[in-house]
Design an enzyme around this catalytic site. Structure first.
Site, mmCIF file in Angstrom:
data_model
loop_
_atom_site.group_PDB
_atom_site.id
_atom_site.type_symbol
_atom_site.label_atom_id
_atom_site.label_comp_id
_atom_site.label_asym_id
_atom_site.label_seq_id
_atom_site.Cartn_x
_atom_site.Cartn_y
_atom_site.Cartn_z
ATOM 1 N N ASP A 154 19.719 -8.434 -7.791
ATOM 2 C CA ASP A 154 19.209 -9.805 -7.842
ATOM 3 C C ASP A 154 17.852 -9.847 -7.143
ATOM 4 O O ASP A 154 17.760 -9.640 -5.933
ATOM 5 C CB ASP A 154 20.205 -10.744 -7.146
ATOM 6 C CG ASP A 154 19.730 -12.185 -7.114
ATOM 7 O OD1 ASP A 154 18.643 -12.472 -7.666
ATOM 8 O OD2 ASP A 154 20.438 -13.024 -6.525
ATOM 9 N N GLU A 203 -6.346 6.701 6.005
ATOM 10 C CA GLU A 203 -6.386 6.863 7.457
ATOM 11 C C GLU A 203 -5.784 5.615 8.112
ATOM 12 O O GLU A 203 -6.500 4.772 8.663
ATOM 13 C CB GLU A 203 -7.816 7.066 7.946
ATOM 14 C CG GLU A 203 -8.486 8.334 7.419
ATOM 15 C CD GLU A 203 -9.916 8.476 7.923
ATOM 16 O OE1 GLU A 203 -10.445 7.526 8.538
ATOM 17 O OE2 GLU A 203 -10.515 9.537 7.703
ATOM 18 N N GLU A 243 -4.165 3.236 10.819
ATOM 19 C CA GLU A 243 -4.106 3.140 12.275
ATOM 20 C C GLU A 243 -2.971 2.205 12.685
ATOM 21 O O GLU A 243 -2.594 1.306 11.930
ATOM 22 C CB GLU A 243 -5.439 2.617 12.823
ATOM 23 C CG GLU A 243 -6.605 3.548 12.538
ATOM 24 C CD GLU A 243 -7.955 2.913 12.796
ATOM 25 O OE1 GLU A 243 -8.933 3.669 12.959
ATOM 26 O OE2 GLU A 243 -8.046 1.666 12.807
ATOM 27 N N GLU A 283 -6.614 6.559 19.142
ATOM 28 C CA GLU A 283 -7.738 5.790 18.613
ATOM 29 C C GLU A 283 -8.472 5.077 19.746
ATOM 30 O O GLU A 283 -8.165 5.246 20.918
ATOM 31 C CB GLU A 283 -7.255 4.804 17.547
ATOM 32 C CG GLU A 283 -7.541 5.242 16.107
ATOM 33 C CD GLU A 283 -9.024 5.408 15.822
ATOM 34 O OE1 GLU A 283 -9.862 4.778 16.509
ATOM 35 O OE2 GLU A 283 -9.353 6.176 14.899
ATOM 36 N N GLU A 294 -3.740 7.211 15.410
ATOM 37 C CA GLU A 294 -3.979 7.540 14.005
ATOM 38 C C GLU A 294 -3.404 8.920 13.721
ATOM 39 O O GLU A 294 -3.574 9.851 14.516
ATOM 40 C CB GLU A 294 -5.472 7.512 13.689
ATOM 41 C CG GLU A 294 -5.814 7.852 12.235
ATOM 42 C CD GLU A 294 -7.303 7.708 11.940
ATOM 43 O OE1 GLU A 294 -7.873 6.660 12.330
ATOM 44 O OE2 GLU A 294 -7.896 8.633 11.369
ATOM 45 N N HIS A 330 -8.984 3.265 6.315
ATOM 46 C CA HIS A 330 -10.061 3.778 5.482
ATOM 47 C C HIS A 330 -9.468 4.623 4.356
ATOM 48 O O HIS A 330 -8.492 5.367 4.563
ATOM 49 C CB HIS A 330 -11.027 4.635 6.297
ATOM 50 C CG HIS A 330 -11.654 3.893 7.448
ATOM 51 N ND1 HIS A 330 -12.320 4.535 8.475
ATOM 52 C CD2 HIS A 330 -11.718 2.569 7.733
ATOM 53 C CE1 HIS A 330 -12.759 3.634 9.331
ATOM 54 N NE2 HIS A 330 -12.400 2.440 8.908
ATOM 55 N N ARG A 339 -21.584 4.754 9.314
ATOM 56 C CA ARG A 339 -20.296 4.135 9.615
ATOM 57 C C ARG A 339 -20.376 2.613 9.768
ATOM 58 O O ARG A 339 -19.367 1.978 10.080
ATOM 59 C CB ARG A 339 -19.695 4.753 10.883
ATOM 60 C CG ARG A 339 -19.318 6.214 10.699
ATOM 61 C CD ARG A 339 -18.667 6.823 11.938
ATOM 62 N NE ARG A 339 -18.381 8.228 11.735
ATOM 63 C CZ ARG A 339 -17.265 8.703 11.182
ATOM 64 N NH1 ARG A 339 -16.327 7.858 10.803
ATOM 65 N NH2 ARG A 339 -17.078 9.999 11.023
ATOM 66 N N GLU A 358 -15.813 7.000 1.202
ATOM 67 C CA GLU A 358 -14.893 6.408 2.174
ATOM 68 C C GLU A 358 -15.056 4.893 2.116
ATOM 69 O O GLU A 358 -16.107 4.359 2.468
ATOM 70 C CB GLU A 358 -15.198 6.921 3.585
ATOM 71 C CG GLU A 358 -14.272 6.340 4.644
ATOM 72 C CD GLU A 358 -14.675 6.743 6.057
ATOM 73 O OE1 GLU A 358 -13.807 6.747 6.934
ATOM 74 O OE2 GLU A 358 -15.875 7.058 6.278
ATOM 75 N N ARG A 415 -14.187 1.482 3.638
ATOM 76 C CA ARG A 415 -13.842 1.268 5.038
ATOM 77 C C ARG A 415 -13.210 -0.080 5.375
ATOM 78 O O ARG A 415 -12.763 -0.271 6.506
ATOM 79 C CB ARG A 415 -15.097 1.466 5.890
ATOM 80 C CG ARG A 415 -15.636 2.893 5.822
ATOM 81 C CD ARG A 415 -16.944 3.034 6.590
ATOM 82 N NE ARG A 415 -16.822 2.690 7.992
ATOM 83 C CZ ARG A 415 -16.309 3.477 8.940
ATOM 84 N NH1 ARG A 415 -15.870 4.697 8.607
ATOM 85 N NH2 ARG A 415 -16.236 3.081 10.185
#
Length: 441
Positions: free
Chosen positions: A51, A124, A126, A179, A186, A235, A303, A320, A322
């Site tokens: 259900d 990645e 965290e 981290e 991480e 990321h 970054r 990447e 982010r």
């Protein structure tokens, strides 16, 4: 049947007597049921009825009769519980159920395959680990910082235990570290084909929470559990392959195909945030002053941009992305990101808003001159962007209406809470409403 041989915590082999059948709801939260191990073949071949009327993001009473069919390639045994787990697909009236997130991603992968592409993604995620104390006063079990090894990192053994259990569920741990935030961690695991990586994210969160529980700790993937502390990001490292060749590899950098893929994501970035950052709390992380990106831009090794191109050698070209966070439903997030990138390839979109310097340090005039726009400031704004974006809407397929309806109610409930507490809509503080709704989920 792809059975993974595991051992119990005492080291003795233990054949599971029960199997968890797992799918996820609109939020990416695992749901399902357990069956005796003797019914496993039935779950694979015929499916198990259930259900679905009360599953978040499904269609209420209209979904009372659904069928779960197990995907035998995902079978794994849980070493600390003595059970097995398997992912699968949801069906209704003999057809794939339109709001099944795993089914949505499967359709996306089939579209990519028609274009000759296979997507690989490495996440990645965290998370924070807190001491249990029965209140919302969040006690940190360590005072460690970024990459601290011994002196301040008191839960490194918990990280190691998580990593030791991960292979039993099909994950290959690669790097473990503390981290930036106190009690923030991480554990990166090896990239894989998109559908398997989405499964792996769900398995990883399950493993982290379970092992933390064994040690009397709370693990949370909430994007911003603590005001003034770094948020939890996820990321995503993404590449497309064709006939065993990474087509993101170019001469001295990314290929034209990869650049068009980047152009597609940038073009649809505002709409994508509704899916990659789908909670009210997500936008407490996406603020200036931390590593989370706010500005729609891209660059090599930068970054501060939304999309970064990491240094690579040989076949390792990738981008990447982010801004995503761990509250995202990985199946829906991957489906929308890949379709946005594919749109860029088909339309040969050139990536704009290139930046080599810190975007946060630019003034508004400079950012405007370069063509750098800003991500939505809250979930309400992100949902409006989603409604206006045909490509991202279509990528969600049959889950689109369910997703928007559910998330609009979430946003409206939060706005009502703010009004009742006489708080401004743009408050950056983490409220008790958010902790109650997201901390454990």
């Amino acid at each position: 049947m792809n059975e993974v041989s595991t051992a119990s915590r005492t080291g003795e082999a233990k054949k599971p007597g029960f199997i968890q059948l797992i799918f996820v709801d609109i939020n990416g939260v695992p749901k399902g049921m357990e069956i005796p191990a003797g019914r496993y073949e039935e779950a694979v071949e015929k499916g198990i009825a259930f259900d679905g009327s009360s599953i978040p993001g499904f269609q209420g009473i209209a979904d009372s009769d659904l069928i779960f069919k197990a995907d035998p390639d995902t079978y794994a045994e849980v070493p600390w519980e003595g059970i097995a787990r398997v992912y699968g697909y949801v069906y209704k009236d003999g057809k794939p159920y339109k709001a099944d997130p795993r089914g949505v991603l499967k359709k996306t992968i089939e579209k990519l395959e028609k274009e000759g592409f296979k997507a690989y993604i490495g996440p990645e995620p965290e998370f924070y680990l807190f001491k249990k104390n029965g209140t919302w006063e969040l006690h940190l079990p360590d005072g460690g910082g970024y990459f601290d090894l011994v002196t301040l990192d008191r839960v490194r053994e918990v990280r190691r235990e998580i990593a030791l259990y991960m292979p039993a569920l099909g994950l290959v741990p690669e790097v473990l570290h503390h981290e930036v935030g106190n009690a923030q961690h991480e554990i990166d695991f090896r990239y894989n084909e998109a559908l398997r990586t989405a499964d792996n994210i769900v398995s990883f969160k399950y493993t982290v929470k379970a092992v933390a529980e064994l040690h009397g700790l709370h693990a949370t993937f909430m994007p911003k559990p603590l005001y003034g502390f770094p948020g939890n990001g996820m990321h995503l490292h993404i590449s497309l392959w064709k006939e065993e060749e990474n087509i993101f590899v170019g001469e001295g950098g990314l290929s034209e195909t990869a650049l068009h893929f980047v152009g597609g994501i940038l073009k649809h970035a505002k709409a994508l945030t509704a899916v990659t950052n789908p909670t009210v709390n997500s936008y407490k992380r996406l603020v200036p002053g931390y590593e989370a990106p706010v500005y729609i831009s891209w660059g090599y090794r930068n970054r501060s941009t939304l999309i970064r191109v990491p240094a690579f050698w040989g076949n390792g070209a990738r981008i990447e992305y982010r801004c995503p966070d761990p509250s995202a439903n990985p199946y829906l997030a991957f489906a929308t990101i890949l379709m946005a990138g594919l749109d860029g390839i088909k339309r040969k979109l050139e990536p704009e808003a290139y930046a080599e310097t810190n975007v946060y340090e630019m003034d508004d005039t400079t950012r405007k001159k370069v063509g750098i726009e800003t991500l939505p400031e809250n979930l309400g704004g992100a949902l409006e962007g989603l409604k206006r974006d045909r490509i991202v809407r279509e990528a969600l397929g049959g889950a689109y209406e369910n997703f928007v309806t559910y998330k609009e109610r979430e946003w409206e409930a939060y706005v009502e809470y703010l009004e009742s507490m006489n708080l401004p809509e743009n408050t950056k503080k983490v409220t008790e409403w958010e902790l109650e709704r997201y901390f454990h989920v």
